[in-house]
Every structure is written in structure tokens, then in C-alpha cells.
Design a protein around this motif. Structure first.
Motif, short mmCIF file in Angstrom:
data_model
loop_
_atom_site.label_atom_id
_atom_site.label_comp_id
_atom_site.label_asym_id
_atom_site.label_seq_id
_atom_site.Cartn_x
_atom_site.Cartn_y
_atom_site.Cartn_z
N GLU A 159 -22.75 10.31 -19.36
CA GLU A 159 -22.97 9.51 -18.47
C GLU A 159 -21.87 8.61 -18.44
O GLU A 159 -21.38 7.89 -17.13
CB GLU A 159 -24.30 8.77 -18.74
CG GLU A 159 -25.35 9.45 -18.93
CD GLU A 159 -26.76 8.74 -19.31
OE1 GLU A 159 -26.39 7.58 -20.06
OE2 GLU A 159 -27.88 9.06 -19.32
N GLU A 160 -21.15 8.33 -19.33
CA GLU A 160 -20.07 7.45 -19.38
C GLU A 160 -18.83 7.97 -18.48
O GLU A 160 -18.07 7.24 -17.82
CB GLU A 160 -19.52 7.08 -20.61
CG GLU A 160 -18.41 5.94 -20.79
CD GLU A 160 -18.85 4.70 -20.23
OE1 GLU A 160 -17.77 3.97 -19.61
OE2 GLU A 160 -19.88 4.06 -20.02
N ALA A 161 -18.47 9.32 -18.54
CA ALA A 161 -17.44 10.08 -17.76
C ALA A 161 -18.01 10.04 -16.11
O ALA A 161 -16.94 9.72 -15.57
CB ALA A 161 -17.79 11.47 -18.28
N ILE A 162 -19.39 9.94 -15.94
CA ILE A 162 -19.76 9.83 -14.48
C ILE A 162 -19.42 8.53 -14.15
O ILE A 162 -19.00 8.05 -13.00
CB ILE A 162 -21.09 10.18 -14.38
CG1 ILE A 162 -21.43 11.72 -14.59
CG2 ILE A 162 -21.63 9.64 -13.14
CD1 ILE A 162 -22.91 11.98 -14.57
N TRP A 216 -15.74 8.14 -13.13
CA TRP A 216 -15.33 8.57 -12.00
C TRP A 216 -15.73 7.77 -10.83
O TRP A 216 -14.87 7.77 -9.79
CB TRP A 216 -16.31 10.18 -11.79
CG TRP A 216 -16.18 10.37 -10.46
CD1 TRP A 216 -16.99 10.63 -9.43
CD2 TRP A 216 -15.10 11.47 -9.93
NE1 TRP A 216 -16.81 11.02 -8.24
CE2 TRP A 216 -15.48 11.66 -8.44
CE3 TRP A 216 -13.96 11.79 -10.35
CZ2 TRP A 216 -14.74 12.29 -7.61
CZ3 TRP A 216 -12.96 12.43 -9.59
CH2 TRP A 216 -13.28 12.57 -8.19
N THR A 217 -16.87 6.96 -10.79
CA THR A 217 -17.18 6.17 -9.94
C THR A 217 -16.30 4.78 -9.74
O THR A 217 -16.11 4.10 -8.70
CB THR A 217 -18.80 5.77 -9.95
OG1 THR A 217 -18.95 5.09 -11.17
CG2 THR A 217 -19.69 6.91 -9.61
N LEU A 218 -15.88 4.31 -11.00
CA LEU A 218 -15.17 3.18 -11.29
C LEU A 218 -13.67 3.38 -11.24
O LEU A 218 -12.83 2.68 -10.32
CB LEU A 218 -15.40 2.84 -12.62
CG LEU A 218 -15.09 1.18 -12.79
CD1 LEU A 218 -15.85 0.47 -11.87
CD2 LEU A 218 -15.26 0.65 -14.29
N ASP A 219 -13.13 4.35 -11.71
CA ASP A 219 -11.63 4.75 -11.83
C ASP A 219 -11.23 5.80 -11.63
O ASP A 219 -11.48 6.47 -13.01
CB ASP A 219 -10.95 3.65 -12.89
CG ASP A 219 -9.55 3.47 -12.85
OD1 ASP A 219 -8.87 4.71 -12.62
OD2 ASP A 219 -8.88 2.39 -12.93
N LYS A 220 -10.87 6.58 -10.97
CA LYS A 220 -10.46 8.04 -10.71
C LYS A 220 -9.41 8.39 -11.80
O LYS A 220 -9.43 9.55 -12.53
CB LYS A 220 -9.83 8.44 -9.30
CG LYS A 220 -10.99 8.31 -8.50
CD LYS A 220 -12.46 9.17 -8.46
CE LYS A 220 -13.32 8.93 -7.35
NZ LYS A 220 -13.94 7.45 -7.26
N PHE A 221 -8.39 7.53 -12.05
CA PHE A 221 -7.38 7.93 -13.06
C PHE A 221 -8.09 7.82 -14.49
O PHE A 221 -7.61 8.76 -15.15
CB PHE A 221 -6.15 6.88 -12.99
CG PHE A 221 -5.12 7.20 -13.81
CD1 PHE A 221 -3.88 7.94 -13.02
CD2 PHE A 221 -4.97 6.73 -14.97
CE1 PHE A 221 -2.77 8.22 -13.75
CE2 PHE A 221 -3.75 7.17 -15.80
CZ PHE A 221 -2.61 7.95 -15.09
N ASP A 222 -8.88 6.82 -14.70
CA ASP A 222 -9.56 6.80 -16.14
C ASP A 222 -10.13 8.11 -16.18
O ASP A 222 -10.20 8.65 -17.38
CB ASP A 222 -10.50 5.65 -16.25
CG ASP A 222 -9.59 4.42 -16.64
OD1 ASP A 222 -8.51 4.54 -17.29
OD2 ASP A 222 -10.11 3.18 -16.91
N PHE A 223 -11.04 8.54 -15.32
CA PHE A 223 -11.52 9.87 -15.24
C PHE A 223 -10.83 11.02 -15.72
O PHE A 223 -11.13 12.10 -16.58
CB PHE A 223 -12.47 10.25 -14.10
CG PHE A 223 -13.34 11.39 -13.89
CD1 PHE A 223 -14.37 11.43 -15.08
CD2 PHE A 223 -12.70 12.47 -13.47
CE1 PHE A 223 -15.12 12.62 -14.62
CE2 PHE A 223 -13.24 13.49 -13.44
CZ PHE A 223 -14.43 13.76 -14.02
N VAL A 224 -9.52 11.02 -14.98
CA VAL A 224 -8.72 12.07 -15.24
C VAL A 224 -8.13 12.13 -16.91
O VAL A 224 -8.05 12.97 -17.29
CB VAL A 224 -7.50 11.87 -14.22
CG1 VAL A 224 -6.34 12.80 -14.79
CG2 VAL A 224 -7.76 12.23 -12.82
N VAL A 225 -7.84 10.65 -17.22
CA VAL A 225 -7.54 10.80 -18.64
C VAL A 225 -8.62 11.20 -19.66
O VAL A 225 -8.48 11.72 -20.57
CB VAL A 225 -7.34 9.05 -18.85
CG1 VAL A 225 -7.02 8.91 -20.49
CG2 VAL A 225 -6.20 8.79 -18.18
N CYS A 226 -9.95 10.66 -19.38
CA CYS A 226 -11.04 11.24 -19.95
C CYS A 226 -11.17 12.85 -20.21
O CYS A 226 -11.11 13.40 -21.25
CB CYS A 226 -12.33 10.47 -19.51
SG CYS A 226 -14.04 10.96 -20.41
#
Length: 667
Positions: free
Chosen positions: A446-449, A452-462
Motif C-alpha cells: 500500500e505504501e509503494a502504491i 507511485w501516486t506521490l513521487d515517481k522517483f521515490d517509487f523507483v528508489v523503492c
């Protein structure tokens, strides 16, 4: 960005701005020693821990110092029977979780199961004296256990050389404690902040996935298993031994895993029933042990723990292997596991402190973690921290102070002295089920999703951290995640945001034209805002970006056949600091603007910026009369000059010459 409907401010306002401009003040010079002292204080002592000692007597200072190092003495004086009742209930509850988890996580680290109990006895006592969190429950954690097992197991086989492996585990714990305590004492806790939230989410999720996969060995009753932690190695090891799968073990494991998941689901839906989830692991151990004992399942392929040594923690200070050829591996393991344990423990402590509206001192926590791991390495313990699952149970059980850790330690002590023989028939498959149940809660999709909605770069890092751990190794995933986090920090520094400002209608406020679509550009004036400090790492980029902004603005004005650009205003309110490269850059931009027939104007430079500009004599180069306190004053002055010389005829040689002629008049 059109300017056709732009309305000039009233001429009376312009005249007032010209007559009474607000001068930008230059801070008074400070002695170098005083400036250095202030810088060090803000860097290392932002919370000013010595403030409480000011104006106190020597005896009072001693008491305050004792309370600072040992917070136990701070709250012990106000401790009462009501708190004690709550802490006893919470302590017994987390002990019921700590005992099976401790045994399970020790197996995960390829260590004797009894070390899991040892590690739930001494470290909680040390933390209760030195920790500042009321809710943190100390113990071993799965991720640190996995890291210990994978990193040490890469150089020493725990089955072939158990004594050497144990010595390296204690040595790694010692160095982890030294690192943690040193970071706290030297006030360098901000280093841990380089593990961003996205990094931790991805890394923990990946590590949890790997841990779950590793438990297939116990669930399927396999005796030989890969030492690799990546997905491919684990699946290859599992499916290459299909003829060795034990259906008895698999059925038992699935049943207990289902029970544990149902118990957690019930507790999640009804928080008041938290005890169901908290007691489920110990209940599973008891039921599993009774079932194996009655059915003699150990003779039918169900592996059991076997004999656990009775007695308290043996002293292992002499077992620290400082002269071992594998010392570098122990140090590396200690550093990696120590940093991960710090990040998890402090994050968990702060989370629960927020719920109860109190603060914890991050540096105190680091010292407490470090001292408990140093003490643990001397007493047969491996790395401990504040795991989320155990702390959540402690919080929900209504703990009031760190006495709950003392109660848990006493319960574990009683177990070590009298109850260890009862774990002889505990099936390993139950321990695997307990680990899988705990790890599924760390896979926070859920946090990964949300990332994705908040900051795409942070999603890539994750996701990089997650896939690095799952398909590479725990170390590779950690390196990738930290590298990407540092890369983002460098990008923030090396490529700062710049934006054009426009006038908000019916006001004298200037804001970003990207954010406020109704903002109007000012004819003949380009207002640029730099939104970061100017350092050597970004000065060249900013110079090129400012020139490109000017090129784009001139092309736009030509395409719209509007008035030529005359002034470039740099809004420096967001520039908190500047170095020599930044000063040089502003001087170069000034020269570039002059060559193009434009005038450079500065608005609202901060104290550090204007002070360094003054020392570099850049104020004389730009001109004091072209440095303003606000963007509005700068625009008013430029408009006044534009109106004053708007009737000057352009030379016949071209528009660029006309710009230079007007610019000379303005100066």
C-alpha cells in the motif's frame, strides 16, 4: 504568459518606490571563531542539549547529567503502582511474543536457537536504563538476522565451523554497537537520514520476501538448502528437491500459518483484541510441541529444535575475534546491520512517541542501542533493536514506561533458568510459520502504491531496493537503494529548480507562473527565482539555465511582437547560502547580461548571500542601486526607468544597439 492585459502599477507608487527604497542590510561581521562555533552548534547540536544545564548548581548539573545519560532516573521518581500494573501486563504479553520470535530469528541468522533467548534478556535491561522511548520493545529482528546470516555465511559455514561463526557474530554485534554509540556521542545521527523512507520501504519489503522464501526449507522439511538469498537460487533449491518434500511438515506449517494470519487479521480489525495476535506465536509453539510429542512426528520427517541449554547468558567477551582473518567481514556486517537496526529502531520509536505526544532524542537512542549491543556482545547476544511488531504489541498492551522491557527480560530469564527443556519438541516448521507471518506485515504494498501516486522517483528508489534484494542479495539491494537516494540528493543540489515569477492580478504579489496560471508577466522585465543554495555543484548549471531563460523570453517576445526585454531580476529569497563559485557565477551572469544590453537586478538576497557579495565586492560591480529588498520594489524601480526613457528614440543600427543605448542611460 501573455502581457497584453498587464496593468502597470500606479505612477505614484513607482515614485514612492524610487524615493524611499528599502535598502538590503549587510549583517555585521562576526569573528571567525564565533561563526565557526555557531556553525558547529547548528550542525551537531540543533536541539541544544546543554540548555538545561545553564544557571544550575554543580549538584543539580550532576543530577541532570545522570538523567540525561540514564533517562531511567528521570521518570523513576514519578513511577507509581498504576504504571506498574500496566507495564506488567505489557511485559508478559511481549515476552510471549519475544520467546518464539527470538528462537525463530536466531535460526534465521544460522545461530543456535538459545541465542535468541539470550538476546531478549540482557539488551532490554540496558535499554530500559538508557533508552528514551516508553513504547519500544527490544529484541532481535528478522532483517538484521538475515543480514548476519548471509554476510557471515558467505565466508564461514555455520555447520562446519560453529565456534568461529559464533565468534564472528559476537564481533559483528560489538562493532555494530560501537558504530551506533559513536554516532550518538558524536551527534552524527543525521547520517542515518540518508536512508530515505522509500529506501526503507523497498529494502524491508525485499528482505521480508527473501526471508519468507528462505522459510520454505522449514515448511517443506528440507535438510539441505541453498545459502543464497536471491529468488532464483531459492526456487532452484526448492524445485530440485521435490522428491525430498515432507507432506507432514508442509501440512503442519500451512495450518499454523493460517492460524497466525487469522489471529493477526482479527487483531487488526479489532485493536482491543491485540492479545490474540500477540499470544498466537507462543500458542503455536505450545500446540506444535504437544502435537509432536504425542504423535512422535519427529520420527516422521518433522524436524524439531532439540535440546536447549539451561542457564543464563555465558560471558563471551573473550570470544570477540579481533585477530581473525575474517575481521573485515565482521566489521562490514556490523556496520551494515548496525545502520539498518538504527534506522528501524529510531523510526519505530518516533512513530509511537508521536501517538502519545512525547519526544525521543535520536542521539540518546543511538547511544542506548549501541551500549545494549556492546553489552550484548559480551553476554552471548547478537544484534538487537526495536522491532515494529513487538513494539506495536507493547503499545497496544498499554505499556507506560520502559519497565515493560524489564518485565519481559525477567520472563525470559525464568524461561532460561527453568523452561528451556519444554522447547525440545518444538517443530522447526512452526518457527518458519511464525517468521512468515511476521514478515508478511513488512511487505507494505500500500505504501509503494502511495509512493507511485506521490513521487515517481521515490517509487523507483523503492522498487530498485526491493528487486535488488529479491533478485540480487540483501547487500546489493541496500547499495542500490542508498546510491539512488544519494543520487537524488545530488540532483537536488546540482540541478536546483528555477522559475519565472509573474504578478498576481489586483495585488503586488509575485509568484511562480507555473503554479499560478493567472499571474501576468511584466513587459520588458524577466523575473527569475532560484530555489536552492548556490554552490560549486550547481553554479555552472544555473548560469546556463539563466541564459536559456533569457533566450526563451526574448524569442517569445519577438514572436508576439511585444516590447524588448530590458531587465532580468533574480529573486534570491530561497538562496540560503552561497559559496565562492556562486559569487563568481553571479558576476559572470552580470557580464553576460551587459553584453546583451540587459540590466541585472537582485531582489531579497539573504544575510549570508549579501555578506559574501560584500566581501567579494560584487555589490560594487552590480551596483547598490540595483539590489532591492523585495521583487515588488525591484519591478517598481525597473518600471520607473522604463517609463522615464520610453520616449528615447532607437538608433537606426538595430534593436540590440537600442538596448545598449537605453542601458547606458539607466546606469
Amino acid at each position: 504568459m501573455g502581457t497584453g492585459d498587464y496593468e502597470y502599477p500606479k505612477s505614484k507608487f513607482e515614485q514612492q518606490q524610487q524615493q524611499q527604497p528599502h535598502k538590503v542590510a549587510i549583517p555585521p561581521p562576526q569573528p571567525f571563531i564565533k561563526s565557526l562555533k555557531l556553525t558547529v552548534k547548528e550542525t551537531l547540536f540543533p536541539d541544544d542539549p546543554l540548555r538545561q544545564f545553564k544557571g544550575q548548581s554543580q549538584s543539580r548539573k550532576f543530577i541532570l547529567a545522570l538523567q540525561y545519560v540514564f533517562p531511567f532516573f528521570d521518570w523513576a521518581s514519578s513511577y507509581n503502582l498504576s504504571f506498574f500494573k500496566s507495564d506488567i501486563i505489557a511485559g508478559i504479553t511481549i515476552a510471549s511474543l519475544a520467546i518464539p520470535q527470538g528462537i525463530s530469528y536466531a535460526k534465521l541468522a544460522n545461530l543456535p536457537p538459545i541465542l535468541g533467548l539470550y538476546s531478549s534478556f540482557i539488551p532490554p535491561l540496558v535499554y530500559a536504563m538508557m533508552g528514551s522511548s516508553k513504547d519500544l520493545a527490544v529484541g532481535t529482528v528478522a532483517v538484521a538476522s538475515l543480514l548476519t546470516g548471509s554476510m557471515l555465511g558467505a565466508v564461514v559455514n555455520a555447520n562446519e565451523e560453529p565456534k568461529l561463526y559464533l565468534q564472528l557474530a559476537f564481533t559483528a554485534t560489538f562493532f555494530a554497537g560501537v558504530l551506533q554509540a559513536s554516532l550518538g556521542i558524536l551527534r552524527l545521527g543525521f547520517i542515518v537520514d540518508f536512508l530515505s523512507h522509500a529506501t526503507i520501504v523497498g529494502f524491508m519489503g525485499g528482505a521480508a520476501t527473501v526471508v519468507c522464501l528462505q522459510q520454505l526449507k522449514g515448511i517443506l522439511g528440507l535438510e539441505h538448502f541453498t545459502h543464497g538469498t536471491d529468488l532464483v537460487s531459492v526456487l532452484r533449491s526448492v524445485f530440485s528437491q521435490t522428491h525430498k518434500w515432507r507432506w507432514e511438515s508442509a501440512v503442519l506449517g500451512i495450518c499454523f500459518l493460517f492460524y497466525l494470519l487469522v489471529a493477526r487479521f482479527v487483531s487488526t480489525k479489532r485493536p482491543k483484541l491485540f492479545w490474540i495476535s500477540a499470544m498466537a506465536p507462543l500458542t503455536s509453539v505450545i500446540l506444535g510441541s504437544v502435537l509432536v510429542y504425542l504423535t512422535h512426528a519427529e520420527k516422521h520427517g518433522v524436524q524439531v529444535i532439540g535440546e536447549l541449554k539451561k542457564g543464563l547468558n555465558p560471558i563471551t567477551i573473550m570470544d570477540l575475534s579481533f585477530g581473525s582473518p575474517y575481521l573485515s567481514t565482521a566489521i562490514k556486517t556490523g556496520i551494515v546491520t548496525g545502520v539498518i537496526a538504527l534506522a528501524e529502531g529510531i523510526a519505530v520509536g518516533r512513530s509511537f512517541a508521536m501517538f502519545k505526544n512525547y519526544n525521543i532524542d535520536g542521539n540518546k537512542e543511538m547511544i542506548a542501542f549501541g551500549m545494549m549491543n556492546i553489552a550484548g556482545s559480551f553476554t552471548s547476544c547478537y544484534l538487537t533493536t526495536g522491532p515494529f511488531s513487538r513494539s506495536a504489541v507493547n503499545f497496544n498492551a498499554g505499556c507506560k514506561t520502559a519497565v515493560s522491557n524489564i518485565v519481559m527480560a525477567i520472563a525470559v530469564m525464568i524461561t532460561l533458568l527453568f523452561l528451556t527443556p519444554l522447547f525440545h519438541y518444538t517443530p522447526l516448521v512452526v518457527l518458519s510459520s511464525i517468521i512468515i507471518s511476521a514478515m508478511l506485515g513488512l511487505i507494505n504494498y500500500e505504501e509503494a502504491i502511495h509512493l507511485w501516486t506521490l513521487d515517481k522517483f521515490d517509487f523507483v528508489v523503492c522498487m530498485s531496493a526491493y528487486f535488488g534484494v529479491v533478485f540480487g542479495s540483501v547487500e546489493i539491494g541496500l547499495v542500490i537503494a542508498v546510491a539512488l537516494s544519494l543520487l537524488r540528493v545530488l540532483l537536488f543540489v546540482a540541478r536546483p529548480r528555477t522559475s519565472t515569477l509573474g504578478l498576481i492580478p489586483d495585488s503586488t504579489i509575485y509568484r511562480s507562473m507555473d503554479q499560478y496560471q493567472n499571474a501576468k508577466s511584466v513587459p520588458g522585465i524577466l523575473i527569475l527565482q532560484i530555489e536552492a543554495p548556490i554552490y560549486f555543484a550547481n553554479s555552472s548549471y544555473l548560469r546556463e539555465r539563466i541564459v536559456r531563460w533569457v533566450d526563451e523570453e526574448e524569442d517569445r517576445l519577438k514572436s508576439l511582437k511585444e516590447n524588448d526585454l530590458q531587465y532580468v531580476i533574480l529573486a534570491l529569497s530561497a538562496v540560503g547560502n552561497i559559496d565562492t563559485s556562486g559569487i563568481t557565477m553571479i558576476g559572470e551572469v552580470k557580464k553576460v547580461m551587459e553584453r546583451r544590453g540587459l540590466k541585472l537586478v537582485l531582489a531579497n538576497p539573504g544575510g549570508e548571500v549579501i555578506k559574501k557579495m560584500n566581501k567579494a565586492k560584487l555589490i560594487e560591480v552590480i551596483g547598490q542601486e540595483w539590489i532591492y529588498l523585495t521583487v515588488g520594489e525591484a519591478v517598481g524601480a525597473c518600471n520607473f526607468m522604463l517609463h522615464t526613457y520610453k520616449n528615447v528614440e532607437k538608433p537606426t543600427s538595430g534593436s540590440e544597439s537600442g538596448k545598449e543605448s537605453r542601458n547606458d542611460n539607466n546606469v
